[in-house]
Design a protein around this motif. Structure first.
Motif, PDB file in Angstrom:
ATOM      1  N   PRO A   1      16.936  26.860 -45.818  1.00  0.00           N
ATOM      2  CA  PRO A   1      15.706  27.013 -46.606  1.00  0.00           C
ATOM      3  C   PRO A   1      15.989  26.994 -48.110  1.00  0.00           C
ATOM      4  O   PRO A   1      15.237  26.402 -48.880  1.00  0.00           O
ATOM      5  N   LEU A   2      17.109  27.616 -48.500  1.00  0.00           N
ATOM      6  CA  LEU A   2      17.447  27.642 -49.930  1.00  0.00           C
ATOM      7  C   LEU A   2      17.701  26.224 -50.436  1.00  0.00           C
ATOM      8  O   LEU A   2      17.216  25.829 -51.505  1.00  0.00           O
ATOM      9  N   ALA A   3      18.434  25.445 -49.621  1.00  0.00           N
ATOM     10  CA  ALA A   3      18.723  24.064 -50.015  1.00  0.00           C
ATOM     11  C   ALA A   3      17.427  23.267 -50.137  1.00  0.00           C
ATOM     12  O   ALA A   3      17.249  22.473 -51.054  1.00  0.00           O
ATOM     13  N   ARG A   4      16.481  23.519 -49.212  1.00  0.00           N
ATOM     14  CA  ARG A   4      15.200  22.802 -49.256  1.00  0.00           C
ATOM     15  C   ARG A   4      14.418  23.164 -50.515  1.00  0.00           C
ATOM     16  O   ARG A   4      13.829  22.300 -51.182  1.00  0.00           O
ATOM     17  N   ARG A   5      14.441  24.455 -50.854  1.00  0.00           N
ATOM     18  CA  ARG A   5      13.680  24.887 -52.025  1.00  0.00           C
ATOM     19  C   ARG A   5      14.263  24.261 -53.298  1.00  0.00           C
ATOM     20  O   ARG A   5      13.535  23.745 -54.140  1.00  0.00           O
ATOM     21  N   ILE A   6      15.609  24.283 -53.386  1.00  0.00           N
ATOM     22  CA  ILE A   6      16.244  23.731 -54.589  1.00  0.00           C
ATOM     23  C   ILE A   6      16.033  22.218 -54.656  1.00  0.00           C
ATOM     24  O   ILE A   6      15.801  21.650 -55.724  1.00  0.00           O
ATOM     25  N   ALA A   7      16.062  21.575 -53.477  1.00  0.00           N
ATOM     26  CA  ALA A   7      15.831  20.116 -53.449  1.00  0.00           C
ATOM     27  C   ALA A   7      14.445  19.801 -54.000  1.00  0.00           C
ATOM     28  O   ALA A   7      14.256  18.838 -54.747  1.00  0.00           O
ATOM     29  N   GLU A   8      13.477  20.637 -53.619  1.00  0.00           N
ATOM     30  CA  GLU A   8      12.105  20.411 -54.104  1.00  0.00           C
ATOM     31  C   GLU A   8      12.043  20.594 -55.620  1.00  0.00           C
ATOM     32  O   GLU A   8      11.466  19.786 -56.341  1.00  0.00           O
ATOM     33  N   GLU A   9      12.709  21.660 -56.092  1.00  0.00           N
ATOM     34  CA  GLU A   9      12.704  21.938 -57.534  1.00  0.00           C
ATOM     35  C   GLU A   9      13.345  20.809 -58.333  1.00  0.00           C
ATOM     36  O   GLU A   9      12.886  20.442 -59.409  1.00  0.00           O
ATOM     37  N   LEU A  10      14.435  20.252 -57.767  1.00  0.00           N
ATOM     38  CA  LEU A  10      15.203  19.240 -58.510  1.00  0.00           C
ATOM     39  C   LEU A  10      14.747  17.815 -58.198  1.00  0.00           C
ATOM     40  O   LEU A  10      15.281  16.847 -58.752  1.00  0.00           O
ATOM     41  N   GLY A  11      13.785  17.687 -57.267  1.00  0.00           N
ATOM     42  CA  GLY A  11      13.300  16.346 -56.928  1.00  0.00           C
ATOM     43  C   GLY A  11      14.324  15.522 -56.166  1.00  0.00           C
ATOM     44  O   GLY A  11      14.397  14.307 -56.319  1.00  0.00           O
ATOM     45  N   VAL A  12      15.124  16.186 -55.318  1.00  0.00           N
ATOM     46  CA  VAL A  12      16.154  15.469 -54.548  1.00  0.00           C
ATOM     47  C   VAL A  12      15.623  15.168 -53.150  1.00  0.00           C
ATOM     48  O   VAL A  12      15.061  16.042 -52.488  1.00  0.00           O
TER      49      VAL A  12
ATOM     50  N   LYS B   1      18.645  11.577 -48.313  1.00  0.00           N
ATOM     51  CA  LYS B   1      19.732  10.809 -48.939  1.00  0.00           C
ATOM     52  C   LYS B   1      20.916  11.689 -49.315  1.00  0.00           C
ATOM     53  O   LYS B   1      21.811  11.255 -50.039  1.00  0.00           O
ATOM     54  N   VAL B   2      20.913  12.930 -48.833  1.00  0.00           N
ATOM     55  CA  VAL B   2      22.008  13.845 -49.191  1.00  0.00           C
ATOM     56  C   VAL B   2      22.948  13.992 -48.005  1.00  0.00           C
ATOM     57  O   VAL B   2      22.501  14.128 -46.864  1.00  0.00           O
ATOM     58  N   ARG B   3      24.241  13.970 -48.281  1.00  0.00           N
ATOM     59  CA  ARG B   3      25.232  14.203 -47.235  1.00  0.00           C
ATOM     60  C   ARG B   3      25.511  15.687 -47.131  1.00  0.00           C
ATOM     61  O   ARG B   3      25.752  16.343 -48.154  1.00  0.00           O
ATOM     62  N   GLY B   4      25.456  16.187 -45.912  1.00  0.00           N
ATOM     63  CA  GLY B   4      25.695  17.612 -45.713  1.00  0.00           C
ATOM     64  C   GLY B   4      27.166  17.921 -45.518  1.00  0.00           C
ATOM     65  O   GLY B   4      27.855  17.210 -44.789  1.00  0.00           O
ATOM     66  N   THR B   5      27.642  18.966 -46.161  1.00  0.00           N
ATOM     67  CA  THR B   5      29.050  19.369 -45.989  1.00  0.00           C
ATOM     68  C   THR B   5      29.154  20.716 -45.286  1.00  0.00           C
ATOM     69  O   THR B   5      30.246  21.238 -45.110  1.00  0.00           O
ATOM     70  N   GLY B   6      28.004  21.293 -44.894  1.00  0.00           N
ATOM     71  CA  GLY B   6      28.030  22.588 -44.224  1.00  0.00           C
ATOM     72  C   GLY B   6      28.354  22.437 -42.750  1.00  0.00           C
ATOM     73  O   GLY B   6      28.672  21.330 -42.280  1.00  0.00           O
ATOM     74  N   PRO B   7      28.280  23.560 -42.013  1.00  0.00           N
ATOM     75  CA  PRO B   7      28.571  23.506 -40.572  1.00  0.00           C
ATOM     76  C   PRO B   7      27.679  22.479 -39.869  1.00  0.00           C
ATOM     77  O   PRO B   7      26.477  22.434 -40.125  1.00  0.00           O
ATOM     78  N   HIS B   8      28.277  21.647 -39.034  1.00  0.00           N
ATOM     79  CA  HIS B   8      27.555  20.604 -38.285  1.00  0.00           C
ATOM     80  C   HIS B   8      26.767  19.682 -39.202  1.00  0.00           C
ATOM     81  O   HIS B   8      25.706  19.171 -38.846  1.00  0.00           O
ATOM     82  N   GLY B   9      27.259  19.493 -40.394  1.00  0.00           N
ATOM     83  CA  GLY B   9      26.614  18.541 -41.301  1.00  0.00           C
ATOM     84  C   GLY B   9      25.401  19.086 -42.026  1.00  0.00           C
ATOM     85  O   GLY B   9      24.630  18.323 -42.624  1.00  0.00           O
ATOM     86  N   ALA B  10      25.196  20.385 -41.975  1.00  0.00           N
ATOM     87  CA  ALA B  10      24.033  20.971 -42.650  1.00  0.00           C
ATOM     88  C   ALA B  10      24.143  20.775 -44.155  1.00  0.00           C
ATOM     89  O   ALA B  10      25.231  20.848 -44.734  1.00  0.00           O
ATOM     90  N   ILE B  11      22.991  20.509 -44.769  1.00  0.00           N
ATOM     91  CA  ILE B  11      22.966  20.334 -46.224  1.00  0.00           C
ATOM     92  C   ILE B  11      22.922  21.711 -46.881  1.00  0.00           C
ATOM     93  O   ILE B  11      22.072  22.544 -46.547  1.00  0.00           O
ATOM     94  N   THR B  12      23.850  21.944 -47.791  1.00  0.00           N
ATOM     95  CA  THR B  12      23.934  23.240 -48.466  1.00  0.00           C
ATOM     96  C   THR B  12      23.331  23.146 -49.865  1.00  0.00           C
ATOM     97  O   THR B  12      23.055  22.040 -50.357  1.00  0.00           O
ATOM     98  N   ARG B  13      23.193  24.300 -50.484  1.00  0.00           N
ATOM     99  CA  ARG B  13      22.684  24.348 -51.864  1.00  0.00           C
ATOM    100  C   ARG B  13      23.579  23.498 -52.774  1.00  0.00           C
ATOM    101  O   ARG B  13      23.105  22.741 -53.608  1.00  0.00           O
ATOM    102  N   GLU B  14      24.917  23.611 -52.563  1.00  0.00           N
ATOM    103  CA  GLU B  14      25.850  22.854 -53.405  1.00  0.00           C
ATOM    104  C   GLU B  14      25.653  21.347 -53.235  1.00  0.00           C
ATOM    105  O   GLU B  14      25.733  20.594 -54.206  1.00  0.00           O
ATOM    106  N   ASP B  15      25.391  20.924 -51.971  1.00  0.00           N
ATOM    107  CA  ASP B  15      25.180  19.487 -51.742  1.00  0.00           C
ATOM    108  C   ASP B  15      23.975  18.987 -52.538  1.00  0.00           C
ATOM    109  O   ASP B  15      23.989  17.908 -53.127  1.00  0.00           O
ATOM    110  N   VAL B  16      22.916  19.783 -52.541  1.00  0.00           N
ATOM    111  CA  VAL B  16      21.692  19.380 -53.246  1.00  0.00           C
ATOM    112  C   VAL B  16      21.949  19.330 -54.750  1.00  0.00           C
ATOM    113  O   VAL B  16      21.580  18.372 -55.431  1.00  0.00           O
ATOM    114  N   GLN B  17      22.623  20.375 -55.249  1.00  0.00           N
ATOM    115  CA  GLN B  17      22.885  20.408 -56.693  1.00  0.00           C
ATOM    116  C   GLN B  17      23.779  19.252 -57.097  1.00  0.00           C
ATOM    117  O   GLN B  17      23.599  18.648 -58.145  1.00  0.00           O
ATOM    118  N   HIS B  18      24.738  18.932 -56.224  1.00  0.00           N
ATOM    119  CA  HIS B  18      25.629  17.812 -56.513  1.00  0.00           C
ATOM    120  C   HIS B  18      24.844  16.501 -56.522  1.00  0.00           C
ATOM    121  O   HIS B  18      24.990  15.667 -57.419  1.00  0.00           O
TER     122      HIS B  18
END
Lengths: 374, 85
Positions: A99-110, A114-131
């Protein structure tokens, strides 16, 4: 498409040196990939038989894309790409993100698709979104490419790659910095004495001694040797020292010397010479660019006395060396002139505290006082 | 009987060795008294490789203690001239 560094998003297949039916062994060079920084030889990650080549020379593909299929001797199977970030989700497929990654993605317009997840099982993390938010869009990169000459393109690509990694580092990593001055008299005398006995082609530079001293110091302070991944420190047993190597045309690469603590000074000298030569001629191997567990940056040749490095993520420390200078040095009540080196460490404060960094510099100093034992 | 190597031949050998280390540079443009390492952006590894190249081409062994005499093109030519042939 293997990830050949924290700053790599995609690569272009330049050539294959294999064909279907070939047997390959772990470590064999099987092709070459162009990244924004350099052309890199890619290696087989296990013994296998080439089944099918999917990516043609000239294809530009994101990190994680399948380039070729391999099979074992008896059981046909697709050999997975080296351990890298999971590829972006195809359109329409459910995106696995916190949920945090989704919220930040919305804020940053990401766009999470199109984001590659590096978390467990390919989950997109906050860092992935910021990157992802820092990566130029293909349209912007294409527009830039049309206005630049090829040489300028290569330079711009190199700068973009460095910018992405260093911006990520400064954004995500709370650095702490420590420095100490080291009396290098014993080390300098030791090398002078050693090199007097050797032909010019067998001489050892102080840089090799410093790499060995750093590697052995990490045996005593292992918390600085490893990665910060999944919100925790993951120390690594093997000590692979990344060397920041400046390229003559501009920019830098950070290939690793594997198992540096177990190498003799002669072996280290040979490995460094080989890496520098290949880095500057564009013949590095993929594993050399991905395996570094800590980095050394040594700018003494350029005359600077102190270097404060920027950590290369996901590593948790970088060691900096400046120039050895003749400087006043007090011992007890005596004042003399000694060859003095300023050593620094930048540490990731999420992974370690200043105390660990201070311990590291203390051990480093101690080891350099007995260079014959390195 | 072997003929001594001329200064001009030594200079050419140095240029060739420098070109291997700094392909983008034009060593012929170096001023005779200019600092080689600064002018061509040569680091310790490059410098060692230069000396190894000269050792292989000219057979001259250069001790570390003499590095201070090799900072300029003139210095290098003069040093090698006294030791080859």
């Amino acid at each position: 498409m293997p990830s050949l560094g924290a700053d790599m998003e995609e690569g272009t297949v330049i050539e294959w040196t294999i064909k279907p039916g070939d047997h390959v062994h772990r470590g064999d060079i099987i092709g070459c990939v162009r990244t924004e920084k350099a052309d890199i030889d890619i290696e087989a990650w296990e013994d296998a038989i080439v089944d099918q080549i999917l990516a043609k020379p000239g294809d530009t593909l994101p990190v994680g894309a399948v380039l070729a299929l391999f099979r074992g001797e008896s059981v046909p199977a697709a050999v997975p790409a080296p351990p890298v970030a999971v590829p972006a989700s195809p359109e329409g497929e459910r995106v696995h993100a916190s949920p945090l990654a989704r919220r930040i993605a919305e804020e940053l317009g990401v766009d999470l698709n199109k984001v590659r997840g590096t978390g467990p099982h390919g989950a997109i993390t906050r860092e992935d979104v910021q990157h992802a938010a820092t990566i130029p869009t293909p349209a912007a990169m294409a527009a830039s490419a049309t206005t630049e000459k090829p040489q300028a393109d290569a330079q711009a690509g190199m700068r973009r790659a460095i910018a992405a990694a260093m911006a990520r580092s400064n954004r995500e990593i709370p650095h702490y910095y420590l420095e100490t001055r080291i009396n290098m008299e014993c080390a300098v005398r030791f090398l002078e004495s050693e090199n007097q006995k050797r032909s010019v082609k067998d001489r050892v530079l102080v840089a090799a001694l410093l790499v060995k001293a750093v590697a052995k110091s990490l045996n005593e302070v292992p918390e600085l040797n490893g990665y910060w991944i999944d919100d925790r420190l993951q120390p690594k047993e093997a000590i692979h020292i990344g060397l920041a190597i400046a390229l003559r045309q501009g920019g830098l690469v950070v290939p690793a010397i594997h198992n540096a603590d177990a190498k003799s000074l002669d072996e280290l000298m040979q490995a460094m010479s080989d890496l520098i030569t290949r880095a500057r001629s564009g013949h590095l191997r993929g594993s050399e660019l991905t395996d570094g567990t800590i980095t050394i940056t040594h700018l003494g040749d350029l005359g600077v006395e102190t270097v404060y490095g920027v950590i290369y993520p996901p590593q948790v420390a970088i060691v900096g060396f400046g120039r050895i200078v003749e400087a006043p040095w007090a011992e007890g009540t005596m004042l003399g002139v000694r060859p003095v080196l300023t050593a620094t460490i930048a540490g990731d404060h999420r992974a370690t505290d200043g105390r660990r960094g201070a311990q590291f510099l203390t051990v480093l100093n101690r080891l350099l006082q007995k260079p014959e034992n390195l | 009987m072997e003929r001594p190597i001329s200064e001009s031949a030594i200079r050419d050998t140095i240029f060739k060795a420098l070109k291997k280390i700094a392909p983008e540079a034009n060593p012929q443009d170096l001023a005779p008294g200019e600092n080689l390492r600064e002018a061509l952006d040569i680091d310790s590894f490059d410098f060692l490789n230069l000396l190894i190249g000269l050792h292989e081409s000219l057979g001259v062994e250069i001790p570390e203690a003499d590095y201070g005499k090799l900072t300029t093109l003139n210095g290098l030519v003069s040093y090698l001239s006294q030791r080859v042939g």
